[in-house]
Design an enzyme around this catalytic site. Structure first.
Site, PDB file in Angstrom:
ATOM      1  N   LYS A   1     -14.222 -72.696 -30.723  1.00 42.32           N
ATOM      2  CA  LYS A   1     -14.484 -73.552 -31.878  1.00 42.32           C
ATOM      3  C   LYS A   1     -14.374 -72.710 -33.147  1.00 42.32           C
ATOM      4  O   LYS A   1     -14.987 -71.653 -33.262  1.00 42.32           O
ATOM      5  CB  LYS A   1     -15.859 -74.207 -31.804  1.00 42.32           C
ATOM      6  CG  LYS A   1     -16.066 -75.251 -32.922  1.00 42.32           C
ATOM      7  CD  LYS A   1     -17.330 -76.051 -32.718  1.00 42.32           C
ATOM      8  CE  LYS A   1     -18.561 -75.262 -33.091  1.00 42.32           C
ATOM      9  NZ  LYS A   1     -19.784 -76.093 -33.050  1.00 42.32           N
TER      10      LYS A   1
ATOM     11  N   ALA B   1     -32.893 -75.459 -38.157  1.00 38.96           N
ATOM     12  CA  ALA B   1     -32.653 -74.078 -38.579  1.00 38.96           C
ATOM     13  C   ALA B   1     -31.355 -73.544 -37.986  1.00 38.96           C
ATOM     14  O   ALA B   1     -31.220 -73.454 -36.772  1.00 38.96           O
ATOM     15  CB  ALA B   1     -33.830 -73.189 -38.173  1.00 38.96           C
TER      16      ALA B   1
END
Length: 330
Positions: free
Chosen positions: A71, A224
């Protein structure tokens, strides 16, 4: 041999959530058993464009299949205002492990949303109470949608409480799911007292405290993804059973990164990696377990597992566009 091109809508159509959840679970197990390779995420910083690129390669092998891919993803915060583009764009290259042939090139942004929701679902399956029927969500952005989609695939969710300062976003969420679930707006504490809570905000000052959650709430801390981000208070983290997806990533940029960097939280406070629980190395929730937290940073093995599902279903349903990227005769 042809390469399959899959646009965002086609990835969405082929990304059957129940299948992706199972594939992500298999990926965590493979990672724990040593049947996966996942080099560290690499970065290219481009301060002149206020952005960066990140490359996330992985290979994994399960009892049923193996898969490889990469990716390529960016984060450019100025995109929406300056270029009418999303802040994050992703492209997934899915390859045949045996030959290296690029089987598919697909939208990685939709894929990321799907696999992130699926990772939360896997954690929820092992860490939430068995009869969990209520889900709280803090942050009504795009990721909140796949949180509900995925978690409702493994628990009989009936009630959903959404907390967000933006009332319009909350209403859009309610409109999207109101026919299927009992969805309402609520406070962070009301969301936190559900059986399962997913936090999907970019905050750097904690917004969820021990008083905001139930005695056995399971929390998926999803927001986060960079140093300094921190949704859950230190007191809450120290009281909870903490399960992470990857030690290096979580201590660097996950929910625990701030208290870990300050020494408030140490390795002794981290109870397990999710792969250890999936592989049966350690227990998930037991009868006397209180609050649980899954710290999710997102792993390349998840992208590859999700891409495997999307590719196979796309082939079965004739989704996508085939093109001759490589001349096999060369």
């Amino acid at each position: 041999m042809k390469t399959l091109l899959l646009e965002s809508d086609e990835v969405d159509e082929a990304a059957q959530m129940a299948d992706i959840v199972r594939a992500i679970e298999q990926a965590f197990g493979a990672y724990e058993r040593g049947d996966a390779q996942m080099p560290a995420k690499s970065y290219i910083d481009l301060p002149q464009y206020n952005g960066d690129f990140r490359s996330m390669p992985a290979y994994l092998e399960t009892d049923e299949w193996d898969a490889a891919g990469l990716k390529w993803v960016n984060v450019h915060p100025d995109n929406p205002a300056d270029h009418d583009l999303p802040t994050v764009l992703g492209t997934m290259i899915y390859s045949d492990p045996e030959t290296g042939f690029p089987l598919a090139i697909m939208d990685g942004t939709t894929l990321t949303m799907k696999r992130t929701g699926a990772a939360a679902a896997v954690a929820t399956d092992y860490l939430a109470v068995e009869d969990a029927s209520s889900l709280g969500i803090v942050g009504a952005g795009v990721q909140s949608y796949t949180q509900l989609e995925a978690i409702s695939a493994i628990r009989p969710i009936e009630e959903v409480v959404v907390a967000d300062k933006d009332e319009d976003r909350v209403q859009r969420f309610i409109d999207a799911f109101g026919d299927e679930f009992d969805v309402r707006a609520g406070s962070i504490s009301e969301a936190g007292h559900c059986d399962v809570l997913s936090t999907v905000t970019p905050v750097e000052e904690p917004i969820v405290t021990p008083e905001d959650v139930g005695e056995q709430t399971h929390i998926n801390a999803m927001g986060a993804d960079a140093e300094g981000k921190h949704e859950l208070s230190d007191d809450l983290l120290l009281e909870a059973m903490i399960v992470i997806d990857d030690h290096k990533q979580c201590t660097h940029s996950g929910e625990i990164n701030v208290p870990y960097g300050e020494g408030t939280l140490t390795d002794a406070d981290i109870d397990a990696e999710l792969g250890e629980i999936v592989a049966g190395v350690t227990d998930g929730r037991t009868d006397d377990t209180g609050v649980t937290v899954f710290d999710s940073t997102g792993l390349a093995i998840q992208d590859v597992a999700a891409a495997h599902v999307v590719y196979e279903i796309a082939l079965e349903t004739d989704v996508g566009y085939e093109f001759g990227m490589i001349d096999a005769a060369q």
